[in-house]
Scaffold this motif. Structure first.
Motif, mmCIF file in Angstrom:
data_model
loop_
_atom_site.group_PDB
_atom_site.id
_atom_site.type_symbol
_atom_site.label_atom_id
_atom_site.label_comp_id
_atom_site.label_asym_id
_atom_site.label_seq_id
_atom_site.Cartn_x
_atom_site.Cartn_y
_atom_site.Cartn_z
ATOM 1 N N PHE A 209 25.701 49.868 8.622
ATOM 2 C CA PHE A 209 26.860 50.155 9.474
ATOM 3 C C PHE A 209 28.072 49.395 8.940
ATOM 4 O O PHE A 209 29.166 49.956 8.798
ATOM 5 C CB PHE A 209 26.554 49.757 10.918
ATOM 6 C CG PHE A 209 27.644 50.102 11.888
ATOM 7 C CD1 PHE A 209 27.935 51.423 12.182
ATOM 8 C CD2 PHE A 209 28.394 49.105 12.505
ATOM 9 C CE1 PHE A 209 28.949 51.753 13.085
ATOM 10 C CE2 PHE A 209 29.403 49.419 13.409
ATOM 11 C CZ PHE A 209 29.686 50.739 13.694
ATOM 12 N N ALA A 210 27.861 48.111 8.613
ATOM 13 C CA ALA A 210 28.967 47.297 8.083
ATOM 14 C C ALA A 210 29.485 47.885 6.773
ATOM 15 O O ALA A 210 30.701 47.995 6.553
ATOM 16 C CB ALA A 210 28.498 45.853 7.875
ATOM 17 N N GLN A 211 28.577 48.288 5.907
ATOM 18 C CA GLN A 211 28.975 48.824 4.603
ATOM 19 C C GLN A 211 29.810 50.106 4.768
ATOM 20 O O GLN A 211 30.847 50.278 4.112
ATOM 21 C CB GLN A 211 27.706 49.109 3.779
ATOM 22 C CG GLN A 211 27.979 49.492 2.346
ATOM 23 C CD GLN A 211 26.750 50.017 1.638
ATOM 24 O OE1 GLN A 211 25.967 50.772 2.208
ATOM 25 N NE2 GLN A 211 26.585 49.620 0.380
ATOM 26 N N PHE A 221 37.193 45.943 12.536
ATOM 27 C CA PHE A 221 35.744 45.753 12.618
ATOM 28 C C PHE A 221 35.395 44.276 12.806
ATOM 29 O O PHE A 221 35.786 43.441 11.995
ATOM 30 C CB PHE A 221 35.097 46.320 11.351
ATOM 31 C CG PHE A 221 33.600 46.246 11.333
ATOM 32 C CD1 PHE A 221 32.841 46.521 12.460
ATOM 33 C CD2 PHE A 221 32.936 45.901 10.163
ATOM 34 C CE1 PHE A 221 31.457 46.457 12.438
ATOM 35 C CE2 PHE A 221 31.557 45.834 10.119
ATOM 36 C CZ PHE A 221 30.819 46.115 11.257
ATOM 37 N N ILE A 222 34.666 44.006 13.878
ATOM 38 C CA ILE A 222 34.241 42.629 14.203
ATOM 39 C C ILE A 222 32.720 42.600 14.340
ATOM 40 O O ILE A 222 32.143 43.481 14.997
ATOM 41 C CB ILE A 222 34.898 42.136 15.528
ATOM 42 C CG1 ILE A 222 36.387 41.915 15.322
ATOM 43 C CG2 ILE A 222 34.297 40.812 16.015
ATOM 44 C CD1 ILE A 222 37.248 43.041 15.677
ATOM 45 N N GLY A 228 23.233 31.597 12.351
ATOM 46 C CA GLY A 228 21.972 31.786 11.638
ATOM 47 C C GLY A 228 21.649 33.252 11.373
ATOM 48 O O GLY A 228 20.719 33.561 10.639
ATOM 49 N N TYR A 229 22.431 34.155 11.999
ATOM 50 C CA TYR A 229 22.179 35.591 11.823
ATOM 51 C C TYR A 229 23.204 36.250 10.900
ATOM 52 O O TYR A 229 23.386 37.476 10.949
ATOM 53 C CB TYR A 229 22.148 36.299 13.183
ATOM 54 C CG TYR A 229 20.829 36.100 13.890
ATOM 55 C CD1 TYR A 229 19.769 36.973 13.672
ATOM 56 C CD2 TYR A 229 20.628 35.028 14.738
ATOM 57 C CE1 TYR A 229 18.547 36.787 14.289
ATOM 58 C CE2 TYR A 229 19.411 34.825 15.366
ATOM 59 C CZ TYR A 229 18.378 35.713 15.146
ATOM 60 O OH TYR A 229 17.161 35.528 15.758
ATOM 61 N N GLU A 230 23.852 35.461 10.047
ATOM 62 C CA GLU A 230 24.822 36.014 9.110
ATOM 63 C C GLU A 230 24.133 37.063 8.232
ATOM 64 O O GLU A 230 23.021 36.837 7.734
ATOM 65 C CB GLU A 230 25.396 34.897 8.209
ATOM 66 C CG GLU A 230 26.246 33.888 8.928
ATOM 67 C CD GLU A 230 25.452 32.820 9.707
ATOM 68 O OE1 GLU A 230 24.204 32.837 9.627
ATOM 69 O OE2 GLU A 230 26.062 31.991 10.379
ATOM 70 N N THR A 236 29.112 42.948 4.463
ATOM 71 C CA THR A 236 30.023 42.610 5.571
ATOM 72 C C THR A 236 31.428 42.241 5.113
ATOM 73 O O THR A 236 32.332 42.157 5.953
ATOM 74 C CB THR A 236 29.463 41.435 6.395
ATOM 75 O OG1 THR A 236 29.307 40.309 5.528
ATOM 76 C CG2 THR A 236 28.143 41.785 7.041
ATOM 77 N N ASN A 237 31.632 41.994 3.828
ATOM 78 C CA ASN A 237 32.955 41.577 3.343
ATOM 79 C C ASN A 237 34.031 42.518 3.853
ATOM 80 O O ASN A 237 33.925 43.731 3.686
ATOM 81 C CB ASN A 237 32.983 41.555 1.809
ATOM 82 C CG ASN A 237 32.723 40.146 1.309
ATOM 83 O OD1 ASN A 237 32.901 39.181 2.063
ATOM 84 N ND2 ASN A 237 32.304 40.021 0.058
#
Ligand code: CP
Length: 342
Positions: A209-211, A221-222, A228-230, A236-237
């Motif tokens: 989804f992030a990509q 987009f946030i 710890g869940y990075e 995500t960049n």
């Protein structure tokens, strides 16, 4: 269909050879419009897939992906043959040069070319082990099928990505944006929020989804999750990341709820804090946001009944869009390769 959509469709050339990630697509908007055209007229291309077969190989369970792909193929006149490799097939080996004296019976080097002879398109679902991050993130299974099948390969979810789900998610956001008349105003705010779960789940849906959202570049987009869940920054960049869910939800137009296990402490559950479950109180912080989830969802663990059954939930529309996304991609994969290699 409006003029914008018609013009996009007229000039659309996806250039899709395989469909493994957003990097295989050179025109996301064109693919959205193609999908939406199938929603309006599902049978308009019913001869595109005539005398073609898609082999749908499932190494792991599925409901939506399996059924939507079969329906999409059928709408194009194509036969879909489902093979539950994980449950019914020979255990496959993916390591090169290995002495096969263990539990695997057949090497992908031998099996994939056979699939390549039986089918015109090969669609594969395979989950990560969540034990060995390097191995999972190497996407060895998908890459081996691409290397040895000799036909277009379509991911039905891989170790790190779920591209058909993400295309669906963007189609769903686009449709809702039209309804909300947000397109020509400011960019809508889309929040991907981590949610609790009782089992360690892959990062695939969140990564993908992030990509796709980052590549689409049409929304603010946030991503919000506990420390710890990075996620892997290669996906995500470009997104804003915060550990403060309430802050992230403020004025959101869309909230995508999803659990994933830790990427850094690979495959581990680090947080069970129930306050991360989206409920109506938290939803009130948003701009009357539409709520999304890829399904299956654990009710009252990931999302409360009140949200899932409430007016803001668009999860059923989201799942129904899986058909149009799969149909658009299958239709592109049916096209013969361009003589110029484009
Ligand atoms: N969202 C999704 O991929 O659903 P299935 O696992 O049921 O295919």
């Amino acid at each position: 269909m409006n003029d914008y959509s018609k013009n996009l469709l007229k000039s659309f050339s996806s250039g899709i050879k395989n469909f493994i990630s957003v990097n295989d697509v050179n025109d996301i908007d064109g693919l959205i419009q193609k999908s939406l055209a199938y929603e309006t007229s599902p049978y308009k291309d019913k001869s595109i897939g005539l005398n073609k077969r898609v082999g749908c190989l499932f190494l792991n369970p599925s409901m939506r992906t399996r059924l939507s792909t079969q329906i999409a193929a059928q709408n194009l006149g194509m036969e879909a043959i489902v093979f539950n490799v994980g449950a019914e097939g020979w255990a496959l080996e993916f390591e090169e040069g290995v002495v096969m004296n263990g539990s695997s019976v057949e090497h992908v080097k031998d099996a994939a070319p056979v699939f390549g002879k039986y089918f015109d398109i090969l669609a594969i679902r395979t989950f990560p082990s969540l034990n060995d991050r390097d191995e999972d993130y190497s996407e060895q299974y998908m890459k081996q099928f691409v290397k040895y099948a000799g036909i277009p390969v379509l991911s039905l979810e891989s170790a790190t990505l779920h591209p058909l789900q993400s295309l669906t998610d963007i189609i769903t956001i686009w449709e809702a944006m039209q309804n909300l008349l947000l397109v020509t105003e400011s960019k809508p705010k889309v929040v991907l929020t981590w949610a609790p779960h009782i089992k360690p789940l892959p990062q695939c849906v969140a990564n993908s989804f992030a990509q796709w959202i980052n590549a689409w570049n049409k929304v603010d987009f946030i991503i919000t999750h506990p420390e710890g869940y990075e996620l892997d920054t290669q996906f995500t960049n470009g997104a804003t990341v915060t550990f403060n869910q309430q802050e992230a939800l403020e004025n959101a137009d869309f909230v995508y709820v999803k659990n994933w296990s830790s990427y850094n402490e690979y495959g581990k559950i680090l947080c069970t804090d129930e306050t991360w479950m989206l409920n109506n109180k938290r939803l009130q912080l948003t701009n009357n946001a539409k709520v999304m989830h890829c399904l299956p969802v654990r009710r009252n663990i990931e999302l409360s009944d009140e949200v899932l059954d409430g007016a803001n939930s668009i999860i059923t529309q989201q799942a129904s869009n899986r058909v149009w996304a799969a149909q658009a991609v299958l239709s592109e994969l049916c096209k013969p390769p361009s003589p110029k290699g484009g």
